[in-house]
Design a protein around this motif. Structure first.
Motif, PDB file in Angstrom:
ATOM      1  N   VAL A   1       0.768  -1.354   0.021  1.00  0.00           N
ATOM      2  CA  VAL A   1      -0.105  -0.240  -0.041  1.00  0.00           C
ATOM      3  C   VAL A   1       1.044   1.344   0.375  1.00  0.00           C
ATOM      4  O   VAL A   1       1.096   2.260  -0.695  1.00  0.00           O
TER       5      VAL A   1
ATOM      6  N   ARG B   1      -5.079   5.095   3.507  1.00  0.00           N
ATOM      7  CA  ARG B   1      -6.140   4.701   3.263  1.00  0.00           C
ATOM      8  C   ARG B   1      -7.232   5.221   3.795  1.00  0.00           C
ATOM      9  O   ARG B   1      -8.931   5.161   4.591  1.00  0.00           O
TER      10      ARG B   1
ATOM     11  N   LEU C   1      -9.525   7.978  -5.525  1.00  0.00           N
ATOM     12  CA  LEU C   1      -9.919   7.301  -4.322  1.00  0.00           C
ATOM     13  C   LEU C   1     -11.218   7.176  -3.282  1.00  0.00           C
ATOM     14  O   LEU C   1     -11.245   6.481  -2.738  1.00  0.00           O
TER      15      LEU C   1
END
Lengths: 270, 285
Positions: free
Chosen positions: A134, A172, A204
């Motif tokens: 990530v 995130r 996103l």
């Protein structure tokens, strides 16, 4: 004087409300910092908070982030009062002086971006392979490929800023909060920053709140603006920033020019 | 000549000193990087002075001075955190707690007959006289410290890098801060046996400061800091024996020499780097 009526708060956000401030007041040492602030930010929106220095922009951000408590009124994040909110990994935050941080700090870009995975992974847990993956993709998304092994302190202002964004999005988050993100970066980096912001929103689905004193660029690049001078002078589409009466109210008279071209993004109040 | 140097490690006291010193250098090296980056180097000094109060009480009461010093240093560290949260300025809370420990220690010592050899050895270090049970205590406690540092490495790193961001991300910042202070207190008291109360904060901060000049990433800095500390301890012990000098002072002087060399190296590499981007300058705002 009240001006909210002159500039009706049209275009209330539709869709899921990510941040809601209702009747927020803040006093510090007996001084009024914020008065009766009502604000809603919808999912997938880019909101620019503008206003003069000392107008309470950073104070409002700190309330939204739960770093301070309002004197009265309430702030909700994702439908939950801030005081009870626990899913802080959903919120990414880039503080005001990120670009000017300790130039001698030893961490490399790779090590720094990985810090965005600390909270999602949790205390007492080692990083797992997916954390590294990530962090890597956040690094790529922010255009930092090839700089992973460099020390953050040795990078340019614009590059440093993208490292902080990569660190923030590596967790995130659903909401990204930034205080004066373009202060101290050159115009070209500033343009890249706003391009990146648009991509983060599109790719996103990120909701973004940022504070800026730079009206020109903000008016061209955000979905909505909130003009704050102790109280919310205006909230709505950025085209209202062309209204001189509003700007006079916001900055308390004097001339204000807004540059609409990206080549001359600087705007001055007073 | 090399054989002569190494032959001194045939002696039990040198073996004990070396093992204790290297273990302490390892923990100080790791912890020191965080202490320096968090701008809390004076915390080491304050905790050392506080722990002197514990040593004094231990000696006066005929108890274990080291264990008592650890207890008092940990309490002092927590006291400093509490005062800081009550908005007593960071440095002022150090001064207050330090004064309490040192003042209390001096009063206790004067009441039981003044400075003796045992107390002097705590002030200036006593590494050449550590016993195997001292070594065992050092190894066990510092192994535990290293374990905690390894488990909480990423949290301490984030806390050091961006304290406010750490708070926003929901990390238990207060608990971590207190934990860090407790680890520092334990390490300081154990390291005190190597270089003494008066120099212990140097053993914590100086190898880290030297390693930070090398600009080799955080992991690289941690390794370099440990290495510089170990090298200073080993070379310092040998030199001290051959020069018949105090081991603690010799070790600290070698740490400072390493800092000096690394500053020179950093200055040279900076000239080599692009002149347009001075890495020590305040940023472009």
């Amino acid at each position: 004087m009240t001006t909210t009526s002159a500039f009706p708060a049209a275009n209330r956000p539709v869709g899921q409300v990510i941040v809601r401030a209702s009747h927020v007041e803040l006093y510090r040492d007996g001084q009024e910092v914020l008065r009766d602030v009502d604000l809603e930010v919808a999912k997938g929106e880019i909101l620019g908070i503008v206003g003069p220095n000392g107008g309470g922009k950073t104070s409002l951000l700190r309330l939204i982030l739960g770093l301070d408590r309002p004197s009265s009124g309430e702030i909700e994040l994702f439908g939950e009062p801030v005081s009870r909110f626990r899913e802080w990994h959903r919120v990414g935050y880039i503080p005001q002086h990120a670009v000017a941080f300790d130039p001698n700090f030893p961490a490399t870009v790779r090590e720094t971006v990985l810090l965005g995975r600390v909270a999602p992974r949790g205390v007492f847990h080692w990083f797992r392979p997916e954390d590294f993956a990530v962090a890597r993709s956040a690094t790529e998304l922010c255009g930092l490929s090839g700089l992973e092994g460099r020390r953050v302190g040795a990078l340019s202002g614009g590059e440093k800023q993208r490292v902080f964004i990569a660190k923030a999005i590596a967790s995130r988050p659903d909401l990204l909060v930034m205080d004066e993100p373009t202060a101290g970066v050159d115009p070209e980096s500033e343009r890249r920053f706003y391009d990146l912001l648009g991509r983060l929103k599109d790719e996103l689905g990120l909701t973004v709140i940022f504070v800026s004193h730079d009206l020109g660029v903000v008016s061209a690049r955000v979905d909505r603006v909130a003009c704050l001078n102790r109280t919310l002078v205006y909230e709505g589409p950025p085209r209202a920033l062309h209204d001189e009466a509003l700007l006079r109210t916001l900055y308390g008279g004097g001339t204000v020019t807004i540059a609409h071209s990206e080549e001359e993004p600087h705007t001055h109040g007073h | 000549m090399a054989n002569d140097l190494l032959s001194i490690f045939q002696f039990g006291f040198m073996q004990r000193a070396l093992i204790a010193g290297l273990v302490i250098a390892t923990v100080c090296g790791v912890l020191g990087v965080f202490v320096v980056l968090r701008r809390t180097a004076p915390l080491g000094d304050a905790l050392a002075h506080v722990s002197f109060g514990g040593v004094a009480i231990g000696i006066a009461a005929g108890l274990f001075p080291i264990e008592m010093a650890i207890l008092i240093a940990v309490l002092g560290g927590i006291g400093i955190r509490v005062l800081q949260e009550r908005h007593l300025y960071g440095e002022l809370s150090l001064t207050v707690i330090q004064a309490a420990g040192l003042g209390g220690g001096v009063v206790v010592i004067s009441m039981v007959g003044g400075l003796n050899v045992e107390i002097l050895s705590f002030l200036f270090g006593q590494i050449l006289t550590v016993t195997w049970s001292d070594v065992a205590l050092i190894v066990v406690l510092l192994a535990a410290t290293i374990l905690v540092l390894a488990v909480l490495y990423k949290e301490f790193f984030l806390l050091t890098f961006d304290p406010e961001g750490a708070r926003v991300s929901g990390l238990p910042v207060r608990a971590l801060d207190t934990g860090f202070t407790v680890l520092t207190a334990i390490t300081i008291v154990l390291a005190m046996q190597v270089v003494g109360v008066l120099l212990v904060s140097a053993l914590l901060a100086v190898p880290a400061a030297a390693a930070l000049q090398l600009r080799v990433g955080l992991k690289g800095t941690l390794l370099a800091s440990v290495f510089i500390g170990m090298l200073s301890v080993a070379a310092g012990l040998v030199l001290a024996v051959f020069l018949n000098a105090a081991a603690g002072g010799t070790i600290v002087l070698l740490c400072l020499a390493a800092l000096f060399i690394s500053l020179l190296m950093a200055g040279r590499s900076k000239q080599g780097e692009s002149g347009a981007r001075p890495s020590l300058a305040v940023d472009d705002r």
